[in-house]
Scaffold this active site. Sequence first.
Site, PDB file in Angstrom:
ATOM      1  N   ASN A 163       0.879  -1.171   0.000  1.00 28.89           N
ATOM      2  CA  ASN A 163       0.000   0.000   0.000  1.00 28.89           C
ATOM      3  C   ASN A 163       0.915   1.218   0.000  1.00 28.89           C
ATOM      4  OD1 ASN A 163      -1.781   2.063   0.515  1.00 28.89           O
ATOM      5  ND2 ASN A 163      -2.275   1.421   2.621  1.00 28.89           N
ATOM      6  N   TRP A 164       1.062   1.804  -1.179  1.00 30.57           N
ATOM      7  CA  TRP A 164       2.006   2.925  -1.292  1.00 30.57           C
ATOM      8  C   TRP A 164       1.489   4.187  -0.606  1.00 30.57           C
ATOM      9  CZ3 TRP A 164       4.027   2.914  -7.119  1.00 30.57           C
ATOM     10  CH2 TRP A 164       4.874   1.822  -7.293  1.00 30.57           C
ATOM     11  N   LYS A 165       0.193   4.204  -0.292  1.00 31.82           N
ATOM     12  CA  LYS A 165      -0.426   5.425   0.259  1.00 31.82           C
ATOM     13  C   LYS A 165      -0.149   6.595  -0.698  1.00 31.82           C
ATOM     14  CE  LYS A 165      -0.119   3.343   4.762  1.00 31.82           C
ATOM     15  NZ  LYS A 165      -0.211   3.509   6.197  1.00 31.82           N
TER      16      LYS A 165
ATOM     17  N   HIS B  88      -9.604   1.443   4.623  1.00 29.43           N
ATOM     18  CA  HIS B  88      -8.345   1.639   5.339  1.00 29.43           C
ATOM     19  C   HIS B  88      -8.586   2.602   6.497  1.00 29.43           C
ATOM     20  CE1 HIS B  88      -4.276   2.823   6.332  1.00 29.43           C
ATOM     21  NE2 HIS B  88      -3.893   1.705   5.747  1.00 29.43           N
TER      22      HIS B  88
ATOM     23  N   GLU C 243      -6.996   4.985   7.593  1.00 29.93           N
ATOM     24  CA  GLU C 243      -6.779   6.411   7.280  1.00 29.93           C
ATOM     25  C   GLU C 243      -7.994   7.013   6.592  1.00 29.93           C
ATOM     26  OE1 GLU C 243      -3.015   5.780   5.328  1.00 29.93           O
ATOM     27  OE2 GLU C 243      -2.143   5.254   7.276  1.00 29.93           O
TER      28      GLU C 243
ATOM     29  N   GLU D 166      -5.661  -4.644  10.544  1.00 30.78           N
ATOM     30  CA  GLU D 166      -4.647  -3.614  10.741  1.00 30.78           C
ATOM     31  C   GLU D 166      -4.947  -2.836  12.016  1.00 30.78           C
ATOM     32  OE1 GLU D 166      -2.585  -2.592   6.785  1.00 30.78           O
ATOM     33  OE2 GLU D 166      -4.281  -1.239   6.997  1.00 30.78           O
TER      34      GLU D 166
ATOM     35  N   GLY E 287       2.250   2.435  10.675  1.00 29.76           N
ATOM     36  CA  GLY E 287       3.222   3.507  10.488  1.00 29.76           C
ATOM     37  C   GLY E 287       3.919   3.924  11.776  1.00 29.76           C
TER      38      GLY E 287
ATOM     39  N   SER F  10       3.111  -1.953  10.347  1.00 25.02           N
ATOM     40  CA  SER F  10       4.554  -2.049  10.598  1.00 25.02           C
ATOM     41  C   SER F  10       5.113  -3.438  10.340  1.00 25.02           C
ATOM     42  CB  SER F  10       4.888  -1.580  12.021  1.00 25.02           C
ATOM     43  OG  SER F  10       4.488  -0.228  12.193  1.00 25.02           O
TER      44      SER F  10
ATOM     45  N   GLY G  88       2.718  -1.126   4.208  1.00 30.71           N
ATOM     46  CA  GLY G  88       2.813   0.292   3.867  1.00 30.71           C
ATOM     47  C   GLY G  88       4.262   0.676   3.609  1.00 30.71           C
ATOM     48  N   GLY G  89       4.900   1.246   4.629  1.00 30.44           N
ATOM     49  CA  GLY G  89       6.260   1.768   4.499  1.00 30.44           C
ATOM     50  C   GLY G  89       7.238   0.832   3.800  1.00 30.44           C
TER      51      GLY G  89
HETATM   52  P1  PGA Z   1       2.638   0.368   7.570  1.00 32.67           P
HETATM   53  O1  PGA Z   1       1.192   0.593   6.906  1.00 32.67           O
HETATM   54  O2  PGA Z   1       3.156  -0.940   7.037  1.00 32.67           O
HETATM   55  O3  PGA Z   1       3.462   1.540   7.095  1.00 32.67           O
HETATM   56  O4  PGA Z   1       2.446   0.345   9.036  1.00 32.67           O
HETATM   57  C1  PGA Z   1       0.320  -0.484   6.709  1.00 32.67           C
HETATM   58  C2  PGA Z   1      -0.990   0.038   6.157  1.00 32.67           C
HETATM   59  O5  PGA Z   1      -1.432   1.124   6.575  1.00 32.67           O
HETATM   60  O6  PGA Z   1      -1.602  -0.604   5.285  1.00 32.67           O
END
Ligand code: PGA
Length: 248
Positions: free
Chosen positions: A8-10, A95, A97, A166, A172, A210, A231-232
């Site tokens: 997930n590149w966001k 998600h 967010e 999640e 993050g 994470s 994500g990251g």
């Molecule tokens: P993260 O994000 O791996 O950077 O914690 C995961 C996500 O929000 O899908």
Amino acid sequence: MKPLIAGNWKMNGSLAANAALVKAMLDGLDGKTPAADMALCVPAPYLAQLQSQLTGSAIAWGAQDVSSHEQGAYTGEVSATMLKDFACRYAIVGHSERRQYHGETDLLVAEKARLALAHGITPIVCVGETLAEREAGQTEVVVKRQLAAVIHAVAHCTSEIVVAYEPVWAIGTGKTASPDQAQQVHAVLRAQLAAATQHPERVHILYGGSMNAANAASLLAQPDIDGGLIGGASLKAADFLQIVASAH
Ligand code: PGA
């Protein structure tokens, strides 16, 4: 069932950076079949770029959201048929967010999941509790409520969704749920799916929050953790490939 590792590149990337990142991933795979199914969920403007770079490769692509409307006067929205035009296999829905910063409700998320499926796109349905909810002992109640809305909307197609657990406090933050903590919630979700579909074992339940090259193997070794939503670490080719390689 082969695990699924989805990035997930966001809201990150550029034409130049994406081209280099995707090339590094493809070079790293070197034409070999990866240990897990792979997907990259990218910002909508880059879907065409990913389609042209990834067609014929082992990596699928998808979106990070989809509109709950078919078409029409919904400024800024992207419909499922538009995602289909770019051969998206997946769309993340719900998600945290989006729930947190864009006020998405369980019902809205469920409608998005339903529409995605109706257009042949697999929704990656995110569920997860906040730190306050966990501390109040509400984790199970929250994730079950979030998933129940989607199961109600997609009904007999429940076995076709992907679920991502999640925990919001792990996203993050560098604070990963322990393999035991994650497995406990995954087992709850699996049991909920079992009550809704004859084939709960066919549903990938991904862990996200994470997940990285160092902790992926122990998380993916849990019986009900069928992959990851990354994500990251999906912004670094070597880390992402290392996570994929630690799947079995
Ligand atoms: P993260 O994000 O791996 O950077 O914690 C995961 C996500 O929000 O899908």
